[in-house]
Design an enzyme around this catalytic site. Structure first.
Site, short mmCIF file in Angstrom:
data_model
loop_
_atom_site.label_atom_id
_atom_site.label_comp_id
_atom_site.label_asym_id
_atom_site.label_seq_id
_atom_site.Cartn_x
_atom_site.Cartn_y
_atom_site.Cartn_z
CG ASP A 143 2.37 5.97 -5.33
OD1 ASP A 143 1.48 5.65 -6.13
OD2 ASP A 143 2.58 7.15 -4.98
CB VAL A 144 -0.30 1.53 -8.21
CG1 VAL A 144 -0.54 0.40 -7.22
CG2 VAL A 144 -1.36 2.62 -8.07
CG ASP B 202 -2.30 0.62 0.88
OD1 ASP B 202 -2.31 1.80 0.47
OD2 ASP B 202 -3.32 -0.07 1.01
CE1 TYR C 157 -13.91 4.01 -9.18
CE2 TYR C 157 -15.91 2.93 -9.92
CZ TYR C 157 -14.79 2.96 -9.11
OH TYR C 157 -14.57 1.91 -8.24
CG ASN D 256 -7.76 -4.30 -4.22
OD1 ASN D 256 -8.93 -4.55 -4.51
ND2 ASN D 256 -7.43 -3.59 -3.15
#
Length: 264
Positions: A48-49, A32, A140, A75
């Site tokens: 951190d994606v 995360d 979104y 995710n």
């Protein structure tokens, strides 16, 4: 026993998936954006994606400690939304960078590992918004539809290497996702929060169905009844679906007009 990496694993669906993978005896690396995590159910790595260097570090960690990876769960994500003329382009950039490109970066980082192993499993969290597209949620809907498209593409592209791909598409469930909403369209947040907080489904409920779907290697996992009903309505009763979506749009339009008249 599989080696599993979960992004966004500190809360919400990510935390529920971690807990259930661990309960089944798998080795799990929870990741995360926080620098530390106080949980006691396995290792934790900051990831951190949005940062390719963090992804490189995650690959290096898996190679060093496990000699590879079996299941990658992309995710991590944020909530967003708004009317097309209200939501800002900076908001679009943010949600694309996290919810779509975060998944892309994860797939790119670990695909060489899976190809080398001739095995692997990519699990991408989308949303029912990737399958149906309600009004006032264009950003979104767009990124989640992109995750579904990416997942289907990779399910074919990586099949010769023994790699399986699944995409998760739930509707609203109880989570802290609404806390990440930072949209300029302030009319959206109360509605999103209400749908999340009043849902009878928990992240654990969703995770249970997800893991059952993964055990069967289902490509499209729709883990709750409202999501399945909405998806099937769009596919088989399109006029009804269109009427429902336009009723939602009309209600928002009415509220916006009333607010405009009130505040002059």
């Amino acid at each position: 026993m599989s080696r599993v990496l979960v992004t966004g694993g500190a809360s919400g669906l990510g935390a529920a998936l971690v807990a259930q993978f661990v309960a089944q005896g798998h080795q799990v690396l929870r990741t995360d954006i926080g620098t530390t995590f106080a949980g006691d159910d396995g290792p934790y790595l900051r990831l951190d994606v949005r940062d390719p260097a963090d992804w490189d570090a995650a690959v290096a960690w898996c190679d060093e400690h496990w000699g590879g990876l079996d299941i990658l769960v992309n995710n991590a994500g944020i909530a967003t939304g708004g009317r097309i003329d209200v939501e800002t382009l900076d908001e679009w950039d943010r949600v694309v960078d996290i919810n779509l490109m975060g998944v892309v970066r994860g797939c790119r980082a670990f695909t060489p590992v899976f190809k080398r192993q001739r095995s692997g499993y990519i699990v991408n969290t989308a949303s029912v918004a990737g399958l149906i597209h309600p009004p006032m949620m264009s950003s979104y809907n767009t990124v989640k539809a992109g995750v579904v498209a990416l997942s289907e593409t990779l399910s074919h592209e990586l099949h010769p290497y023994g790699v399986t791909v699944s995409v998760i598409s739930p509707s609203f469930f109880q989570t802290n996702l609404a806390d990440s909403f930072q949209g300029a369209d302030k009319a959206m947040e109360p509605g999103v929060r209400k749908l999340v907080e009043k849902s009878p489904r928990t992240a654990d409920d969703i995770a249970t169905v997800v893991l059952a779907g993964l055990a069967k290697k289902r490509f499209l996992i729709i883990p709750d009844r409202p999501a399945r009903v909405a998806y099937l309505t769009k596919r088989w009763a399109r006029p009804l679906y269109d009427r429902q979506m336009r009723k939602v749009a009309a209600k928002v339009h009415q509220r916006a007009e009333q607010a405009h008249q009130t505040h002059g």
